[in-house]
Scaffold this motif. Structure first.
Motif, PDB file in Angstrom:
ATOM      1  N   ILE A 218       0.837  -1.204   0.000  1.00 25.03           N
ATOM      2  CA  ILE A 218       0.000   0.000   0.000  1.00 25.03           C
ATOM      3  C   ILE A 218       0.868   1.248   0.000  1.00 25.03           C
ATOM      4  O   ILE A 218       1.846   1.337   0.730  1.00 25.03           O
ATOM      5  CB  ILE A 218      -0.943   0.002   1.216  1.00 25.03           C
TER       6      ILE A 218
ATOM      7  N   VAL B 200      -4.402  -4.185  -4.535  1.00 21.68           N
ATOM      8  CA  VAL B 200      -4.144  -3.017  -3.667  1.00 21.68           C
ATOM      9  C   VAL B 200      -2.825  -2.354  -4.028  1.00 21.68           C
ATOM     10  O   VAL B 200      -2.670  -1.143  -3.850  1.00 21.68           O
ATOM     11  CB  VAL B 200      -4.124  -3.378  -2.161  1.00 21.68           C
TER      12      VAL B 200
ATOM     13  N   LYS C 248      -8.599  -1.308  -0.152  1.00 28.55           N
ATOM     14  CA  LYS C 248      -7.392  -0.731   0.446  1.00 28.55           C
ATOM     15  C   LYS C 248      -7.633  -0.381   1.905  1.00 28.55           C
ATOM     16  O   LYS C 248      -6.804  -0.654   2.777  1.00 28.55           O
ATOM     17  CB  LYS C 248      -6.964   0.526  -0.320  1.00 28.55           C
TER      18      LYS C 248
ATOM     19  N   TRP D 280      -7.865  -3.497   4.009  1.00 28.78           N
ATOM     20  CA  TRP D 280      -6.543  -4.122   4.057  1.00 28.78           C
ATOM     21  C   TRP D 280      -5.676  -3.427   5.124  1.00 28.78           C
ATOM     22  O   TRP D 280      -5.054  -4.063   5.975  1.00 28.78           O
ATOM     23  CB  TRP D 280      -5.892  -4.017   2.685  1.00 28.78           C
TER      24      TRP D 280
END
Lengths: 126, 126
Positions: free
Chosen positions: A103, B24, B85, B88
DNA sequence: CAATGTGTATTAATTGGTTAATACACTAAG
DNA sequence: CTTAGTGTATTAACCAATTAATACACATTG
């Protein structure tokens, strides 16, 4: 005794995890008695052999020790205890870094999220 | 395609996790084609039904979509991608905070460990 | 010395995930 | 229009890990 099992992971692993956490947190002191296998099994509504499996593996890892016909006790060996804490922490950090790596987010923001979560957990506990 | 399965978790979950990570991270772009079920099964040496299970669940979660007789594609819906996202990240943070909570260590030290781990992972990648 | 409560050991049963075998509907390509 | 390649669905079988049932050995205690 406050354990809730998930259905995914083996129970004996969750039992191990539960006691490891108590040990690293210091809630369970070195030398203190573990519940007997049958007693714990009764409390948790699980099979004594499942407890035995958990205890047996913890004994292999030197986290607990057993004298004949006595309930097992938490290790008093500082090196084992330090090792446990060290591994616990490293595992947490490794897992976390691996998870956030994909991310795109600045470290500062991540730290902020951590602080936030710590505070809400603190509140929830009260 | 660089997947290594552990023996503990179900393969279909690991396949899902693998693609979620690609999504992601942006390595797999919205609208891009997924490998066909049979093709992926061949590559990974697993059963097509296992792939189908993974894809089917990802489709339930709107991460991919399928038009008749076409390979599935990654969603192009920004809200789904953002949600992924977000979840996560939150999952990573929650798990991490729960893990370090029992350990008596200052947050600064934790952050330092995270930085350290990030750097070693960066190096290892090169 | 019988009863109860420890830990331990062996074997059986269960269970969930996985694999497997088929079949179907549809489409594009040759 | 036949063939090959998509996704999808159903059912059965398999298998390893986990859990469960049972029995054993020992020690303490009343």
């Amino acid at each position: 005794m406050n354990v809730s099992f998930n259905k995914r992971d083996p129970i004996y692993l969750q039992v191990m995890q539960y006691f490891k956490r108590l040990i690293v947190s210091g809630e369970l002191n070195p030398g203190s008695e573990m519940p007997s296998r049958r007693q714990l099994a009764n409390q948790l509504k699980i099979n004594p052999n499942t407890v035995q499996r958990a205890y047996s593996e913890m004994e292999d890892q030197r986290l607990i020790y057993t004298e004949t016909n006595r309930p097992s006790r938490v290790t008093e060996d500082p090196s084992v205890l330090n090792q446990l804490k060290k591994e616990w922490l490293h595992h947490a950090v490794s897992t976390f870094v691996a998870a956030i790596e994909p991310i795109d987010i600045p470290l500062n923001d991540v730290v902020h999220l951590i602080e936030e979560k710590m505070h809400t957990r603190k509140k929830d506990k009260q």
